[in-house]
Design an enzyme around this catalytic site. Structure first.
Site, short mmCIF file in Angstrom:
data_model
loop_
_atom_site.label_atom_id
_atom_site.label_comp_id
_atom_site.label_asym_id
_atom_site.label_seq_id
_atom_site.Cartn_x
_atom_site.Cartn_y
_atom_site.Cartn_z
N ASP A 254 -62.81 -41.01 49.34
CA ASP A 254 -62.49 -40.12 48.24
C ASP A 254 -61.78 -40.96 47.17
O ASP A 254 -61.45 -42.13 47.38
CB ASP A 254 -61.64 -38.92 48.71
CG ASP A 254 -61.79 -37.73 47.76
OD1 ASP A 254 -62.28 -37.93 46.63
OD2 ASP A 254 -61.41 -36.61 48.12
C1 BGC Z 1 -62.18 -34.98 45.23
C2 BGC Z 1 -63.59 -35.06 45.76
C3 BGC Z 1 -64.54 -35.41 44.64
C4 BGC Z 1 -64.09 -36.70 44.00
C5 BGC Z 1 -64.99 -37.19 42.90
C6 BGC Z 1 -61.81 -36.19 44.42
O1 BGC Z 1 -60.59 -36.04 43.79
O2 BGC Z 1 -61.28 -34.81 46.31
O3 BGC Z 1 -63.94 -33.85 46.37
O4 BGC Z 1 -65.84 -35.51 45.14
O5 BGC Z 1 -62.79 -36.51 43.47
O6 BGC Z 1 -64.92 -36.40 41.78
#
Ligand code: BGC
Length: 748
Positions: free
Chosen positions: A289
């Protein structure tokens, strides 16, 4: 970087076009393993590491931006993937820069959060799950994939399959709620929807199961917070939806921000290498993430970035989202013997294979056709599908004296902060969904229905959170002249989603106060809710005549709400998450354990020394699986094909469901099982089957389920996944409170 600087940078780049625009590529390439092996044979260590690196373009950012000059990084050959870049033109420009600078012409992979629609927005995932309709989930993902793929996007960061029992956690809106069985079925359907039959098809994209794992169990419902639980609970409750997506052939996985038992997921070898890639045989690639690797430092798990990079790669992580750690430290880690060439190669191979599967080596611009983009976005059939999904996701929580459906002759005052809203209605994480007028508001939806304008009025009255009272009187006046009042209320879209945890889950602002004023008028009041989490609705459930949970219903939401209020759509949704009486009951979920002192309610002869609250009932306000219809259903004639299930046998459970009301309607028939005694204690009941079916007015349908010993398995005292012989109870009905019961024995 602002758009202007970026365009300048792009303009200054000498571009070698890989496959000329407009010309169909006829490139024939070798089978995947051969192709990737040959390519990797030509790649330097730096080129391999670059494949492990993802930077963000200038779209949505959900954390600190490292390597924000992504174009320069691409020019240096440092990047394998970009997130947050969309549309054919923009992604083409970026790809051109990449290919002009990539020695081996390795295309970039474009990822984006396409959660519940790309442009045509479907209900938020929690709402869509309330449909209990796997076709709806699959079709919503198919449509999202078709639009995204037509817009240059190769990869979505969905489905989010985190089980959560805590409505304080804002991200419940993105998931399938509290139940493992329902969540697993939904997760499977969503992956199938995004990825279709073949990733080569131009209307499919890579799916990404997230957030691995147990992110929804954050302590106190606070986003990113610590998780600690037994391995049994993890494996039985939180992991199965992840496993279901591996079974569905998901291409990628994302690690979660949280730690589990002291180990952040992004550095958790047991979780990623052992369980996901080992036990489950996952062949795709794993991305972190957003800055997940860097965050192992504040977690107190890595001493610096280099160490964090080592921990992530050796745990089995393949791609670094935005953190730039793999870019900066992987080679150093290799030289110092902290990571191996084999680990780098494995990560690189997995990523190249995904690019291969998408057909990017044949034509890196195959998702960049402006004509296709134009023809695909907001297709009529997509909008129809979104309307259908919104209709199916409506949950009728209360309907005293059949105040709903409304009749066209009635004079109706529509009030509330969301009555004309076109912004919040599509919910959070709505990708490129249009918030400025494209979505159908409730007012628009109603106006399509009611030609006699003297029958309807629209006044907000109050705001969502703002406490200003200037418009209350006008709204009350209109309401006083009506036969029925419909208040459209709820949350801001960004009150749920990431980083949106709350300790107070009441209707925000002075909305409840306004409802109390409306009630004083002595007219029936219908509350229509748009929200991304279970709310505490004790007062509302006592004082409102009807409550319709519409979630954030998406682009076609206003039409769906109008069709439901006026009875063109008979609500058939059921809650995928428990609605508590008060936030003090959280975590609250139907499949809890019994305890040694279960409280039997008001009739319990012992009122004190029982597992209970002294200031509240234990029961929820609205239980998991609950939802009314404009018609009524009665259940009877529960039959089991055998009372003794043998280890290789099957058990058929059948029940007669009769539509006893005045409308045709769909019912979600639910099957729950309780294992009475186990080598470890078992939940009071667990969902083991459901069947959503249309039953005509007056009709009786026999619904059948089949159970096998496999459905009764759990992690026993020795952590073996087995079904233990003994007594079981079966419950069938229209919610998790189903009381039609029978029993059987699993024999040795
Ligand atoms: C979120 C994810 C997301 C990623 C990309 C993160 O902050 O937890 O769910 O896919 O950002 O945008």
């Amino acid at each position: 970087m602002n758009k202007r600087t970026l365009l300048l940078l792009l303009a200054c780049t000498t571009v070698t076009v890989y496959a000329q625009k407009g010309k169909k590529s006829k490139v024939v390439i070798k089978p995947r393993t051969e192709f990737v092996t040959e390519l990797m044979g030509k790649m330097t260590v730096d080129e391999k590491i670059a494949q492990l690196v993802q930077f963000t373009a200038d779209g949505t950012v959900t954390g600190p931006k490292s390597g924000s000059n992504f174009i320069n990084e691409i020019k240096k050959g440092n990047v394998g993937s970009i997130l947050n870049a969309t549309n054919v033109q923009y992604t083409r420009q970026i790809q051109e820069v990449n290919l002009a600078n990539s020695r081996l012409k390795i295309p970039l992979l474009f990822g984006y959060d396409v959660i519940h629609g790309y442009r045509t927005i479907f209900p938020i995932t929690l709402g869509e799950t309330a449909s209990w309709d796997l076709n709806i989930a699959r079709i919503a993902s198919e449509v999202a994939a078709a639009e995204a793929a037509a817009s240059g996007v190769h990869w979505t960061f969905a489905p989010m399959v985190d089980i959560s029992r805590d409505p304080r956690w804002g991200r419940v809106s993105e998931g399938a709620g509290e139940d493992t069985y329902l969540g697993s079925k939904m997760a499977f359907a969503r992956v199938k929807g995004f990825q279709g039959n073949s990733l080569k098809d131009l209307n499919t994209i890579l799916a990404c199961t997230k957030h691995f794992a147990a992110y929804g169990a954050a302590e106190a419902g606070r986003d990113y917070n610590t998780v600690d639980m037994s391995e049994r609970l993890l494996r039985e409750t939180y992991l199965p939806p992840f496993k279901a997506t591996v079974d569905a052939g998901v291409a990628t996985f994302m690690t979660s921000f949280n730690e589990i038992a002291g180990v952040p997921s992004t550095g958790n070898k047991w979780l990623v290498n052992n369980i996901l890639k080992g036990e489950w045989g996952f062949k795709g690639f794993v991305v972190t993430d957003y800055t997940g690797i860097n965050e192992m430092i504040p977690h107190g798990y890595a001493k610096d970035e280099q160490h964090a990079g080592e921990l992530a790669l050796t745990a089995g992580v393949d791609m670094d989202m935005v953190g730039a750690v793999f870019l900066k430290y992987t080679k150093k880690n290799l030289e110092e013997g902290k990571v191996t060439q084999a680990e780098i190669d494995d990560a690189c191979r997995r990523i190249l294979e995904a690019k291969y599967d998408l057909g990017l080596f044949e034509d890196p611009y195959r998702y960049n056709d402006a004509k296709r983009e134009k023809e695909t976005i907001y297709k009529k059939e997509f909008l129809d599908a979104a309307l259908n999904a919104a209709n199916k996701s409506m949950v009728l929580l209360k309907n005293s004296n059949n105040v709903l459906p409304l009749k066209k002759e009635q004079k109706v005052a529509f009030v509330g902060p969301l009555v004309s809203d076109e912004y919040n209605i599509i919910g959070s994480w709505a990708a490129t969904g249009d918030r400025n007028g494209y979505a159908v508001s409730v007012q628009e939806g109603i106006n399509k229905f009611i030609t006699d304008k003297s029958k309807v009025s629209f006044n907000k009255g109050v705001e969502i959170k703002d406490t200003k009272r200037d418009n209350i009187q006008a709204a009350l006046k209109a309401a006083a002249n009506a036969d029925v009042i419909v208040a459209v209320m709820g949350e801001f879209e960004n009150q749920t989603g990431e980083a949106a945890s709350q300790v107070d889950i009441n209707l925000p602002g002075i909305q409840k106060e306004f409802l109390a004023e409306l009630k004083k008028l002595g007219k029936p009041v219908v509350l229509v809710l748009m929200n991304g989490r279970p709310l505490t609705l004790g007062w509302e459930s006592e004082n409102m005549d009807a409550i319709l949970e519409a979630w954030f219903p998406g682009t076609m939401g206003g039409d769906a709400i109008a069709q439901t209020l006026y009875g063109v759509n008979n609500p058939s949704g059921k809650l995928p998450m428990t609605f508590p009486r008060s936030v003090g009951q959280v975590p609250i979920y139907y499949n809890h354990k019994n305890t040694g002192r279960p409280y039997l309610g008001a009739s319990d002869p012992e009122q004190k020394y029982k597992s209970r609250y002294t200031d509240s009932d234990n029961s929820p306000l609205y239980e998991f699986g609950y939802g009314l219809s404009y018609t009524t259903f009665s259940y009877g004639n529960l039959k089991l094909s055998t009372q003794k299930l043998s280890p290789n046998g099957k058990l058929k459970v059948s029940v007669d469901v009769k539509n006893t009301g005045n409308f045709d309607g769909e019912e979600v028939v639910q099957l729950y099982v309780k294992d009475v005694v186990g080598s470890v204690t078992r939940p009071v009941r667990e969902l083991k089957g459901f069947n959503k079916t249309l039953i005509k007015k007056g009709e009786t349908k026999t619904i059948e389920f089949e159970l096998s010993p496999d459905d009764l398995r759990f992690y026993n005292i020795d952590m073996k996944f087995v079904a233990e012989p003994g007594d079981f109870e079966v419950f069938v009905g229209g919610s998790s409170n189903a009381d039609l019961k029978s029993t059987f024995e699993l024999v040795k």
